[in-house]
Scaffold this motif. Sequence first.
Motif: not given
Length: 575
Positions: A259-278
């Motif tokens: 991904e080229n957009d840093l805030r979109r990178v953070l969006g995907y990263s958020m899903i990744n981190q929520i995965g640990f919680m779930v």
Amino acid sequence: MIGSLPPAAVMILGALLVPFLRGRARTGWVLLLPAASLAALLALGEGEFGRISIFSYELTLVRIDGLSRIFGWLFHIAAFIGLIFARRGGSALEDAAALVYAGAAIGAVQAGDLITLFVFWELLALSSVFLVWARGTERSYRAGIRYLLVQVGSGVVLLAGIIAHARATGSVAFGPMETGTLGTNLILLGIGIKAAFPLLHNWLTDAYPEATYSGAVFLSAFTTKVAVYALARGYQGEDLLIWVGVIMTMFPIFYAVIENDLRRVLGYSMINQIGFMVCGVGIGTEMAVNGAVAHAFNDVLFKGLLFMSTGALLYRTGTTKCSELGGLYKSMPKTAGLCVVGAASISAFPLFSGFVSKSMVMAAALEMNLDIVWLFLLFASAGVLHHAGIKIPFYGFFGPDSGIRTKEAPTSMLIAMGMAAFLCVFNGTWPTLFLYPNLPYEVTYEPFTPSHVISQLQLLFFAVLAFVWLRLSDREPHELPSTNLDADWFYRRFGRGLALAAGGVASRLRDAVATRAVAAAGGAIGSARRYMGPSGVLGRTWPTGTAVIWVAILLLVFLLLYYASTPLTGGPPPP
């Protein structure tokens, strides 16, 4: 006076005055409200408050226990830091929307029944969309519409599940539930949409990057964490969530890397981190749930810090595209340094917050002999360092010089980022002082064992080595202006085709009916239309979606006024 109001009502009702204030008066007021709301929370103590009966159902407006208390603390801290960050250039609309949004999140995690949860669930959607629209671009408007449709749809699914569950059990109490019935399955689906489950996640990566520089900070803090809370409240130990969480930790890595957009990178990263919680909620042991909740707490702080650093980039440069940035550590050294703290925290470096929470979930997986799950989580941890721990600060600040020279971030932004960075280090270095004692269950986990520290440093070392090798060998995906297709491409095409087909059928039916009617009545329809034609604002034809939004707003206003006027009598929950 404060002690007689629900904490959520303090924030929401206080937000009504924001549009009428200017300058320092508005700043003082919006920063006072989180403090007043927190005071209301502390005045209540633990127990159930505001019990009322509606249509033979018992509602509990506020429930404070170990699980809801730590989320309440978290949302007050996040609201205060986000409001400080938004002081430079933020509008009254954004301040009011952010306060209502934070208040709705607080109300949702304190809801003792499913109906109260649903009210705040929908208020989360209606208030947060203004943080996307406030950016004022065509892209943000369209992303906000899509975001609102998904979020309201999540509420509709949740409501259907609540109705089915209430009919089956005769109760709307919000507590542990088991899948297998129509009601509990629909409730889980409704929560899963807000938690960005796989294939239901695109609203997050679509809308968050289009929000204002400060709006994305608020969005990262509340919606998905309310969903994590709801899963922890209702579905601890649900095996399905283990594998849903594993998938969530894995697939975003590959999207974030390209991904080229840093805030979109953070969006995907958020899903990744929520995965640990779930995954932690799905494992369901006390250690796993503690890890999920602790990681939710830390994620709001370090992900908020990363969204603030990219927001500062957006504020100063007008872009968050990797292909257009680089070398900005020369102009924004303080922002760059604070961004590195967030990157170290999300990557779980020892003495940073992610280290003491993410490892609890992984240790719980090993404790339950879930070796395959542990291996997937280990791979996902290494991937986090690559796509967030390195990519965000490298391409934003330390990569090839873009030639951009600008000012350092404004003081208010630096203060907010500094507060978040301090808490990231504080929780990572001294977790036993605040974080661990406030988790739902007693904590016996010790993160700073020699074996854990050494193994984590080894993992991080080889992940960094892999990035360097890919970079030097020119195998690292190049940061290019591009649009990456995600799962929503399929159902957008299908939905568009279905809508066009349905519109064509409806148009042909309308023309056929109109032709026959005109032939039979000799033009009477045209005369009737001229006579009964709309006039004025109230006579105008309004889109169905707009009408639905206004109906929902009026209903929410009525319920909130009723909620705020209800005295918080009560005490400890019945045994």
